[in-house]
Write a protein that holds these residues in place. Structure first.
Motif, PDB file in Angstrom:
ATOM      1  N   TRP A 398      -5.317  14.316   8.166  1.00 55.74           N
ATOM      2  CA  TRP A 398      -5.300  15.721   7.785  1.00 55.74           C
ATOM      3  C   TRP A 398      -6.338  16.543   8.545  1.00 55.74           C
ATOM      4  O   TRP A 398      -6.064  17.677   8.955  1.00 55.74           O
ATOM      5  CB  TRP A 398      -5.525  15.843   6.279  1.00 55.74           C
ATOM      6  CG  TRP A 398      -5.567  17.265   5.810  1.00 55.74           C
ATOM      7  CD1 TRP A 398      -6.658  17.962   5.394  1.00 55.74           C
ATOM      8  CD2 TRP A 398      -4.463  18.167   5.731  1.00 55.74           C
ATOM      9  NE1 TRP A 398      -6.314  19.247   5.041  1.00 55.74           N
ATOM     10  CE2 TRP A 398      -4.974  19.404   5.246  1.00 55.74           C
ATOM     11  CE3 TRP A 398      -3.103  18.069   6.018  1.00 55.74           C
ATOM     12  CZ2 TRP A 398      -4.156  20.516   5.044  1.00 55.74           C
ATOM     13  CZ3 TRP A 398      -2.288  19.182   5.815  1.00 55.74           C
ATOM     14  CH2 TRP A 398      -2.821  20.380   5.343  1.00 55.74           C
ATOM     15  N   ALA A 399      -7.511  16.020   8.724  1.00 56.12           N
ATOM     16  CA  ALA A 399      -8.597  16.796   9.344  1.00 56.12           C
ATOM     17  C   ALA A 399      -8.466  16.794  10.857  1.00 56.12           C
ATOM     18  O   ALA A 399      -9.407  16.464  11.577  1.00 56.12           O
ATOM     19  CB  ALA A 399      -9.952  16.237   8.922  1.00 56.12           C
ATOM     20  N   GLY A 400      -7.308  17.192  11.359  1.00 54.58           N
ATOM     21  CA  GLY A 400      -7.095  17.204  12.799  1.00 54.58           C
ATOM     22  C   GLY A 400      -5.874  18.010  13.152  1.00 54.58           C
ATOM     23  O   GLY A 400      -5.385  18.811  12.343  1.00 54.58           O
ATOM     24  N   LEU A 406       2.279  17.883   9.019  1.00 53.03           N
ATOM     25  CA  LEU A 406       1.953  16.944   7.951  1.00 53.03           C
ATOM     26  C   LEU A 406       2.282  17.541   6.584  1.00 53.03           C
ATOM     27  O   LEU A 406       2.793  16.850   5.691  1.00 53.03           O
ATOM     28  CB  LEU A 406       0.472  16.571   8.016  1.00 53.03           C
ATOM     29  CG  LEU A 406       0.032  15.778   9.251  1.00 53.03           C
ATOM     30  CD1 LEU A 406      -1.485  15.614   9.262  1.00 53.03           C
ATOM     31  CD2 LEU A 406       0.715  14.413   9.288  1.00 53.03           C
ATOM     32  N   LEU A 407       2.001  18.822   6.419  1.00 55.38           N
ATOM     33  CA  LEU A 407       2.302  19.493   5.156  1.00 55.38           C
ATOM     34  C   LEU A 407       3.808  19.514   4.915  1.00 55.38           C
ATOM     35  O   LEU A 407       4.275  19.267   3.798  1.00 55.38           O
ATOM     36  CB  LEU A 407       1.745  20.916   5.197  1.00 55.38           C
ATOM     37  CG  LEU A 407       1.533  21.634   3.863  1.00 55.38           C
ATOM     38  CD1 LEU A 407       0.510  20.894   3.017  1.00 55.38           C
ATOM     39  CD2 LEU A 407       1.062  23.059   4.119  1.00 55.38           C
ATOM     40  N   GLU A 408       4.573  19.784   5.969  1.00 53.44           N
ATOM     41  CA  GLU A 408       6.030  19.809   5.838  1.00 53.44           C
ATOM     42  C   GLU A 408       6.559  18.411   5.515  1.00 53.44           C
ATOM     43  O   GLU A 408       7.521  18.271   4.761  1.00 53.44           O
ATOM     44  CB  GLU A 408       6.659  20.337   7.126  1.00 53.44           C
ATOM     45  CG  GLU A 408       8.150  20.610   7.023  1.00 53.44           C
ATOM     46  CD  GLU A 408       8.486  21.655   5.983  1.00 53.44           C
ATOM     47  OE1 GLU A 408       9.624  21.628   5.476  1.00 53.44           O
ATOM     48  OE2 GLU A 408       7.617  22.499   5.666  1.00 53.44           O
ATOM     49  N   ARG A 409       5.948  17.402   6.088  1.00 53.19           N
ATOM     50  CA  ARG A 409       6.362  16.036   5.778  1.00 53.19           C
ATOM     51  C   ARG A 409       6.199  15.753   4.292  1.00 53.19           C
ATOM     52  O   ARG A 409       7.091  15.182   3.648  1.00 53.19           O
ATOM     53  CB  ARG A 409       5.539  15.032   6.581  1.00 53.19           C
ATOM     54  CG  ARG A 409       5.916  13.580   6.266  1.00 53.19           C
ATOM     55  CD  ARG A 409       4.817  12.596   6.605  1.00 53.19           C
ATOM     56  NE  ARG A 409       4.675  12.375   8.028  1.00 53.19           N
ATOM     57  CZ  ARG A 409       3.895  11.438   8.555  1.00 53.19           C
ATOM     58  NH1 ARG A 409       3.173  10.652   7.744  1.00 53.19           N
ATOM     59  NH2 ARG A 409       3.796  11.296   9.861  1.00 53.19           N
ATOM     60  N   ALA A 558     -17.142  14.790   9.152  1.00 52.24           N
ATOM     61  CA  ALA A 558     -17.132  16.124   9.754  1.00 52.24           C
ATOM     62  C   ALA A 558     -16.287  17.104   8.958  1.00 52.24           C
ATOM     63  O   ALA A 558     -16.630  18.295   8.857  1.00 52.24           O
ATOM     64  CB  ALA A 558     -16.623  16.036  11.190  1.00 52.24           C
ATOM     65  N   TYR A 559     -15.165  16.631   8.384  1.00 45.56           N
ATOM     66  CA  TYR A 559     -14.310  17.565   7.658  1.00 45.56           C
ATOM     67  C   TYR A 559     -14.982  18.036   6.376  1.00 45.56           C
ATOM     68  O   TYR A 559     -14.861  19.202   5.989  1.00 45.56           O
ATOM     69  CB  TYR A 559     -12.966  16.918   7.340  1.00 45.56           C
ATOM     70  CG  TYR A 559     -11.932  17.916   6.884  1.00 45.56           C
ATOM     71  CD1 TYR A 559     -11.637  19.036   7.660  1.00 45.56           C
ATOM     72  CD2 TYR A 559     -11.240  17.750   5.695  1.00 45.56           C
ATOM     73  CE1 TYR A 559     -10.682  19.956   7.252  1.00 45.56           C
ATOM     74  CE2 TYR A 559     -10.278  18.654   5.287  1.00 45.56           C
ATOM     75  CZ  TYR A 559     -10.005  19.759   6.076  1.00 45.56           C
ATOM     76  OH  TYR A 559      -9.059  20.675   5.673  1.00 45.56           O
ATOM     77  N   GLU A 597      -8.699  21.229  13.753  1.00 42.33           N
ATOM     78  CA  GLU A 597      -8.248  21.602  12.420  1.00 42.33           C
ATOM     79  C   GLU A 597      -7.832  23.074  12.392  1.00 42.33           C
ATOM     80  O   GLU A 597      -8.488  23.917  12.999  1.00 42.33           O
ATOM     81  CB  GLU A 597      -9.382  21.356  11.419  1.00 42.33           C
ATOM     82  CG  GLU A 597      -8.979  21.251   9.981  1.00 42.33           C
ATOM     83  CD  GLU A 597      -8.799  22.590   9.305  1.00 42.33           C
ATOM     84  OE1 GLU A 597      -8.202  22.609   8.220  1.00 42.33           O
ATOM     85  OE2 GLU A 597      -9.274  23.615   9.842  1.00 42.33           O
ATOM     86  N   THR A 598      -6.755  23.399  11.670  1.00 45.71           N
ATOM     87  CA  THR A 598      -6.283  24.793  11.630  1.00 45.71           C
ATOM     88  C   THR A 598      -6.059  25.329  10.221  1.00 45.71           C
ATOM     89  O   THR A 598      -6.095  26.541  10.019  1.00 45.71           O
ATOM     90  CB  THR A 598      -4.959  24.941  12.398  1.00 45.71           C
ATOM     91  OG1 THR A 598      -4.011  23.978  11.913  1.00 45.71           O
ATOM     92  CG2 THR A 598      -5.178  24.723  13.885  1.00 45.71           C
TER      93      THR A 598
END
Length: 736
Positions: A398-400, A406-409, A558-559, A597-598
């Motif tokens: 997730w942190a990348g 990934l959210l749509e998956r 880092a996240y 990350e976005t």
């Protein structure tokens, strides 16, 4: 249609009932389109076939209506009733039979405590409330049945029919009692058979197979015969796959289909020894190792041949001949065969290939075959472990880059994920299964955060934590529960359930420090800082947040550092330390860029927009308008309700300061439509440094009470996509 439309006008609860495959859903769809035009707030469709637990029913209805997440001080039912109290809407609940009691209770409450809500439900059984009006959907008349059969057959074959063929076709549809689903199955056979041959085969099978359930309606026995016949026409491999795929609750990918097969390598069955710890992951969510239950590990399920269905003995011979495993090509052949038999339907993929679905009747038949053969527990466990691994894979990545994909998956997989969690949390579940359910629950932390569904997240996490408490002496389970406590505490902050957040954060940090898990300690201290800030204790908040930063730095998370810096920056802004706040944002941006990350990055832009508004630096490339626009543009992809609300809110303050009073009121309305008021208390989102109260008073004075209310309602009532694009254009036009 005439009957249903008339009954909907006369009754507030109408249930379309009848045998499976008779067309209840299609009739309800047509009726809802017509009746919805007559209701002030239209019609809303809620599909329940994939809802496997009565507890999830009100959440599914809340989601179907597009309502805000459930606040912690309300039950989901009370939240639903409050939202519908003044609405005039037709609520359609499709496929209620497996949740009949829960649907009956919910329907009764809605009828009793609202005045403008009407319900149209479909169910094989009556729901039961006294106000319910039943309408038994009849089979198709003979002419319509013949039209359906000939139309479907013409799509598959160009062969012309003789007069005898038509006579035989009429006999076929009479044997099938005019059931649309059975006719659809029969039409597929007309590629290879004449109507007379089809009739002969029905005559041979129906008398025997109809004896299986003598008290069932004749139409149900006919449909069962059609499915039995389809089953017998499948190869043993297709029969086995049909049964195994019946454990899915939603759409199915090819990889997932492979994972639940009885010969799938490395997907341990329910009796596999020593899996309580290894199956469910490692101490830290970011670890790549998943134990022995992921594809490619050793130890196929223990179930041997001769237990699954009529074709299992042949399957065992087939397996021994090929070394006990079937490769991807054989799986694809079986999938193709099920599609040919109309037992699998295809739908567009999620970027990783085509997906498949089963009609509910077909799924139920396959599940019955699986249960009779003794393979249901094994397949459900494989299903659970597959989606455990899939969720944790998303969590780890997730942190990348690629967060939108990934959210749509996860959105695609959500029905199956919920189904898997319910199996892992059922009464009598084994330790490996409950641990897997816990891993799924904590692995969905960012999904629940990004989609504004923290209420469901906290409910699932609490249940998973309770279910795994007896295994807390296992070090792996203990570490996973600590992370789950921190996740539950984090999600509890959003609906301002500060008691739960504080209690769980305190327990999590004590456990984490005792175990040396500085990363988990960082998340727990972050939550304690959020709770202190929301409670109006900025000094305590800053102390916890700085401690959290030290933990994340020590753990190399880092996240966590990126998330912490946005919250620390907003807290520093709230106490007037603007320069330090801006430095936090700049540091957080550097971390975000390094990670790729976005999704969370807009929250850093939002904090900087607060700083710039306070400094009255509204325009220019680094002004408040540009920063607020940077909050909103990513929402074209993410549609994060919280980020949308914050972006609109920041722009509203900019518009006010620029004298654009009507635009400001409209933006405030759009903000409120995105985010429930219960969550606006968090992290100084509505604190005085922005002068929000003075701003709103000024808008009412300039526009007048009526004008201000009208502008707000325009913003709140606009479709979300339209409101977003208008806000982005406003930021560009005014900021340049």
């Amino acid at each position: 249609m005439e009957d249903v439309s008339r009954l909907l006008a006369e009754h507030r609860l109408l249930t379309l009932t009848g045998v499976g495959g008779v067309g209840k859903t299609r009739l309800a769809q047509r009726a809802a389109r017509t009746a919805g035009l007559l209701m002030r707030d239209g019609a809303c469709w809620v599909e329940l076939a994939e809802v496997t637990s009565p507890d999830v029913l009100p959440y599914a209805v809340v989601e179907g209506l597009g309502l805000a997440p459930v606040p912690p001080h309300l039950t989901p039912t009370d939240h639903l009733i409050g939202a519908l109290h003044h609405r005039e809407v037709l609520l359609v609940l499709d496929n209620c039979e497996h949740l009949a009691a829960a649907c009956a209770q919910l329907s009764h409450l809605l009828l009793d405590r609202t005045t403008g809500v009407r319900l149209l439900t479909t169910s094989r059984l009556p729901l039961g409330p006294g106000a319910e009006r039943l309408y038994v959907v009849p089979p198709l008349p003979e002419d319509a049945s013949l039209a359906l059969l000939t139309d479907r057959a013409a799509l598959l074959s160009e062969a012309s029919w003789s007069r005898d063929d038509l006579a035989h076709a009429r006999a076929v549809i009479r044997r099938l009692d005019g059931l649309p689903l059975a006719i659809e199955f029969a039409a597929r056979r007309l590629r290879a058979l004449s109507p007379g041959q089809l009739l002969d085969r029905l005559d041979e099978r129906l008398p025997l197979l109809s004896k299986g359930d003598p008290v069932a309606p004749e139409r149900h026995r006919s449909l069962r015969a059609m499915l039995d016949w389809s089953h017998q026409l499948c190869t043993p491999a297709q029969q086995r796959l049909w049964a195994r795929l019946s454990v899915f609750a939603g759409s199915i990918s090819l990889d997932a289909a492979h994972a639940v097969r009885e010969d799938a390598p490395g997907t341990a069955g329910p009796e596999a020894p020593g899996q309580a710890s290894a199956d469910a992951g490692t101490a830290h969510p970011g670890a790549a190792h998943r134990g022995t239950a992921h594809p490619g590990a050793e130890g196929p399920g223990k179930e041997g041949p001769g237990k699954e269905d009529a074709g299992k003995e042949d399957a065992g011979k087939e397996g021994r001949a090929t070394g006990g495993r079937t490769g991807p090509e054989e799986l694809l052949d079986a999938v193709d065969g099920l599609i040919d038999h109309s037992l699998l339907l295809t739908e567009p993929g999620d970027g990783a290939g085509r997906r498949y679905t089963m009609l509910e009747t077909v799924r139920e038949y396959g599940r019955d075959q699986l249960a009779r053969g003794g393979g249901l527990e094994d397949a459900r466990t494989r299903h659970l472990m597959w989606f455990r691994d899939r969720v944790l894979d998303v969590h780890d990545r997730w942190a990348g880059p690629g967060q939108a994909e990934l959210l749509e998956r996860l959105r695609h997989d959500l029905p199956n994920i919920r189904h898997a969690m319910e199996y892992g949390l059922r009464e009598g579940a084994g330790p490996a299964q409950t641990h897997a359910a816990l891993d799924i629950a904590r692995g969905l932390q960012w999904y629940w955060t990004a989609t504004g569904t923290a209420g469901e997240g906290t409910d699932r996490l609490r249940r998973a934590l309770a279910a795994t408490a007896p295994a807390d002496d296992d070090p792996v389970v203990h570490a996973a529960r600590t992370r789950a406590m921190a996740a539950c505490a984090f999600l509890s902050v959003f609906p301002a359930d500060l008691d739960t957040a504080g209690r769980m954060a305190d327990e999590a940090i004590a456990r984490a420090l005792a175990d040396g898990d500085r990363g988990a300690a960082g998340w727990a201290d972050l939550v304690r800082g959020l709770a202190a800030e929301t409670s109006g204790r900025p000094d305590a908040a800053l102390a916890h947040l700085r401690a959290s930063l030290e933990h994340f730095e020590a753990a190399g998370e880092a996240y966590g550092e990126q998330q912490l810096l946005s919250i620390l920056g907003s807290t520093l802004w709230a106490v007037g330390r603007l320069e330090e706040s801006a430095l936090c944002v700049e540091r957080g941006m550097r971390v975000a860029v390094a990670l790729g990350e976005t999704w969370h990055r807009p929250y850093l832009d939002w904090v900087m927009s607060l700083v710039r508004i306070t400094e009255r630096r509204l325009t220019g490339p680094d002004g408040a308008l540009a920063r607020a626009r940077a909050v909103l543009v990513p929402q074209r992809v993410f549609a994060d309700p919280r980020a949308l609300a914050l972006g609109h809110d920041a722009l509203a303050h900019c518009a006010w300061l620029l004298g654009r009073h009507r635009d400001a009121a409209r933006l405030f309305g759009a903000s409120e439509a995105c985010w429930p008021r219960e969550e606006t208390q968090i992290v100084s989102y509505r604190l005085d440094p922005l002068g929000t109260e003075r701003c709103e008073a000024d808008l009412r004075e300039v526009l007048g009470e009526e004008g201000c209310a009208l502008a707000r309602s325009e913003g709140a009532g606009a479709p979300p996509e339209e409101a977003l694009e208008w806000a982005i254009r406003f930021a560009v036009d005014v900021g340049t």
